[in-house]
Design an enzyme around this catalytic site. Sequence first.
Site, PDB file in Angstrom:
ATOM      1  N   ASP A  21     -12.561 -36.544  -3.272  1.00 57.34           N
ATOM      2  CA  ASP A  21     -12.783 -35.200  -3.069  1.00 57.34           C
ATOM      3  C   ASP A  21     -14.044 -34.920  -4.000  1.00 57.34           C
ATOM      4  O   ASP A  21     -14.862 -35.597  -4.147  1.00 57.34           O
ATOM      5  CB  ASP A  21     -11.374 -34.601  -3.279  1.00 57.34           C
ATOM      6  CG  ASP A  21     -11.129 -33.340  -2.792  1.00 57.34           C
ATOM      7  OD1 ASP A  21     -11.626 -32.341  -3.245  1.00 57.34           O
ATOM      8  OD2 ASP A  21     -10.762 -33.276  -1.697  1.00 57.34           O
ATOM      9  N   ASP A  22     -13.758 -33.567  -4.448  1.00 57.25           N
ATOM     10  CA  ASP A  22     -14.910 -32.850  -5.082  1.00 57.25           C
ATOM     11  C   ASP A  22     -15.115 -33.899  -6.413  1.00 57.25           C
ATOM     12  O   ASP A  22     -14.415 -34.541  -7.045  1.00 57.25           O
ATOM     13  CB  ASP A  22     -14.454 -31.649  -5.584  1.00 57.25           C
ATOM     14  CG  ASP A  22     -15.581 -30.716  -5.537  1.00 57.25           C
ATOM     15  OD1 ASP A  22     -16.822 -31.203  -5.832  1.00 57.25           O
ATOM     16  OD2 ASP A  22     -15.402 -29.494  -5.827  1.00 57.25           O
ATOM     17  N   LYS A  24     -14.432 -34.564   4.411  1.00 55.10           N
ATOM     18  CA  LYS A  24     -13.693 -33.269   4.357  1.00 55.10           C
ATOM     19  C   LYS A  24     -14.754 -32.329   4.115  1.00 55.10           C
ATOM     20  O   LYS A  24     -15.610 -32.600   2.944  1.00 55.10           O
ATOM     21  CB  LYS A  24     -12.647 -33.223   3.053  1.00 55.10           C
ATOM     22  CG  LYS A  24     -12.088 -32.006   2.747  1.00 55.10           C
ATOM     23  CD  LYS A  24     -11.023 -32.522   1.875  1.00 55.10           C
ATOM     24  CE  LYS A  24     -10.430 -30.971   1.015  1.00 55.10           C
ATOM     25  NZ  LYS A  24      -9.173 -31.468  -0.047  1.00 55.10           N
ATOM     26  N   ASP A  26     -15.693 -28.485   2.942  1.00 57.49           N
ATOM     27  CA  ASP A  26     -14.993 -27.460   2.222  1.00 57.49           C
ATOM     28  C   ASP A  26     -16.007 -26.331   2.520  1.00 57.49           C
ATOM     29  O   ASP A  26     -17.128 -26.405   3.043  1.00 57.49           O
ATOM     30  CB  ASP A  26     -15.038 -27.835   0.751  1.00 57.49           C
ATOM     31  CG  ASP A  26     -13.556 -27.079   0.317  1.00 57.49           C
ATOM     32  OD1 ASP A  26     -13.108 -25.979   0.837  1.00 57.49           O
ATOM     33  OD2 ASP A  26     -13.035 -27.454  -0.886  1.00 57.49           O
ATOM     34  N   SER A  64     -12.272 -27.197   6.322  1.00 56.65           N
ATOM     35  CA  SER A  64     -11.503 -26.337   5.765  1.00 56.65           C
ATOM     36  C   SER A  64     -11.804 -24.958   6.219  1.00 56.65           C
ATOM     37  O   SER A  64     -11.148 -24.042   5.594  1.00 56.65           O
ATOM     38  CB  SER A  64     -11.986 -26.427   4.133  1.00 56.65           C
ATOM     39  OG  SER A  64     -11.701 -27.538   3.754  1.00 56.65           O
ATOM     40  N   ARG A 105      -7.599 -27.587   7.567  1.00 58.05           N
ATOM     41  CA  ARG A 105      -6.803 -26.842   6.643  1.00 58.05           C
ATOM     42  C   ARG A 105      -6.755 -25.449   6.827  1.00 58.05           C
ATOM     43  O   ARG A 105      -7.771 -24.728   7.203  1.00 58.05           O
ATOM     44  CB  ARG A 105      -7.445 -26.898   5.111  1.00 58.05           C
ATOM     45  CG  ARG A 105      -7.423 -28.369   4.444  1.00 58.05           C
ATOM     46  CD  ARG A 105      -6.032 -28.481   3.846  1.00 58.05           C
ATOM     47  NE  ARG A 105      -5.904 -27.450   2.917  1.00 58.05           N
ATOM     48  CZ  ARG A 105      -6.313 -27.213   1.747  1.00 58.05           C
ATOM     49  NH1 ARG A 105      -7.027 -28.006   1.234  1.00 58.05           N
ATOM     50  NH2 ARG A 105      -6.086 -26.223   1.069  1.00 58.05           N
ATOM     51  N   ASP A 164      -4.426 -24.081  -1.379  1.00 57.04           N
ATOM     52  CA  ASP A 164      -4.373 -25.396  -1.736  1.00 57.04           C
ATOM     53  C   ASP A 164      -2.931 -25.833  -2.578  1.00 57.04           C
ATOM     54  O   ASP A 164      -2.198 -24.848  -2.960  1.00 57.04           O
ATOM     55  CB  ASP A 164      -5.124 -25.591  -2.794  1.00 57.04           C
ATOM     56  CG  ASP A 164      -6.682 -25.611  -2.710  1.00 57.04           C
ATOM     57  OD1 ASP A 164      -6.905 -25.518  -1.576  1.00 57.04           O
ATOM     58  OD2 ASP A 164      -7.320 -25.565  -3.698  1.00 57.04           O
TER      59      ASP A 164
HETATM   60  C1  GLA Z   1     -10.802 -26.489  -2.604  1.00 54.67           C
HETATM   61  C2  GLA Z   1     -10.032 -27.347  -1.472  1.00 54.67           C
HETATM   62  C3  GLA Z   1      -9.204 -28.234  -2.058  1.00 54.67           C
HETATM   63  C4  GLA Z   1     -10.143 -29.295  -2.978  1.00 54.67           C
HETATM   64  C5  GLA Z   1     -11.012 -28.369  -3.868  1.00 54.67           C
HETATM   65  C6  GLA Z   1     -12.078 -29.248  -4.731  1.00 54.67           C
HETATM   66  O1  GLA Z   1     -10.043 -25.613  -3.243  1.00 54.67           O
HETATM   67  O2  GLA Z   1      -9.102 -26.610  -0.570  1.00 54.67           O
HETATM   68  O3  GLA Z   1      -8.393 -29.375  -1.336  1.00 54.67           O
HETATM   69  O4  GLA Z   1     -10.842 -30.147  -2.224  1.00 54.67           O
HETATM   70  O5  GLA Z   1     -11.644 -27.414  -3.351  1.00 54.67           O
HETATM   71  O6  GLA Z   1     -12.835 -28.223  -5.544  1.00 54.67           O
END
Ligand code: GLA
Length: 435
Positions: A79-80, A156, A158, A190, A215, A219
Amino acid sequence: MHLPVLVIASMLAATTIALDNGLMKTPPMGWLAWERFRCDIDCDNDPKNCISEKLFMDMADRLSEDGWRELGYVYVNIDDCWASKTRDEKGRLQADPKRFPGGIKKLARYVHDRGLKLGIYGDMGTYTCMGYPGTPLDKIKIDAQTFADWDVDMLKYDGCYSNETEQEKGYPLMSKALNATGRPIAYSCSWPAYQGGLPPKVNYTELGMICNLWRNYGDIQDSWDSVQSIIDWVFNNQDVLVPAAAPGMWNDPDMLIVGDFGLSMDQSRAQMALWAIMAAPLFVSNDLRTISSGAQNILQNKLAISINQDPLGIQGRRIVKEKSRIEVYLRPLSNNASALVFFSRRTDMPYRYKTSLGKLNFTTGIYKITDVFTYKTEVLKDSTDFVVSINPTGVVMWYLSAPAKLNPRLLFNHDKHQRPVHRDDEKNAIPLVFL
Ligand code: GLA
């Protein structure tokens, strides 16, 4: 020519326009770093838990050695906070050199060698949500190509630090760019979460054509409240969301937090059960190195997984909401089977909920039912009243076979004293309670 309804239905399904990458015909399953490991980049002081290649290699080891992969949990998703704050001299994204010394391509190799797939994270704004380099419009092509060059299997994408107009262009553009690389890369958007998740802003028909999953909502956090708020939102909006889901295109209510700190065992079963009803992607975000056997058993429950993975890909619905705070959920499955979840929102004591399949609108017939979490089985006539005892904030989940014609011999067996015990699924099966 008169075609049977089923044939027509399957022809229609086959012509549904979907993202043309052939991926994720059933909801994806795997592991995703974010909820559990967030943006911990302090590898000096917290080397086991920081976002680094080591963390993903550890999780790949666990997925391949602890029985996860065989059940379908194949994605290892970054992820991030994986990227370096600067692009390389050719303008390409690069991994943080200290935390990912081998680079992403090497990590992909490690993951692939174990029969798994690698997912990565990007953002269509100027920055990711945590302030790392984003992939705005002018960087989409180069970044899609970079991901493909690294042999990445999923993105993913975002939406932090982007506006509506950019998103409208960017999400479809990334879809095209990924396809243009020639590498099958599953695409998680997202976008709808940034538009409030509902029409008219969100166009679910378009999403189905460009993304494999998306999404819709906020979160997930490590708490029961958070799980409940997601369940509420999804099922309060089921008329919009259910038709949006189909093979290759899924609503994503966010990660499973089973195995973390916020849920009891009953709540963990509730999350697993309702994520299966929702045909949700099953991305666990926990520490697979230290997970308890209780949590692992729930996440590895074969029947719950097979319900989640049903090939028809029809998302389930809430069909009953009682004043007593008991709710009933139903998902139609292939072969005329179905899954039922009895969910208690109560916080007092196990609640004895009395109903019948007839009252739940099941067609006349007899059904073989299997309790998903105990594997007890029974034969049940649509008109027979039964009682399920549902723990506070817990569920009872059933798999129901297709209805069979009423058979007088079996009905006779329903007599309280001559009830047949079906022990074909698990050794110590005990029949369910009938009134
Ligand atoms: C957003 C996404 C999360 C995650 C964060 C990472 O909030 O919705 O699922 O990926 O960013 O910073």
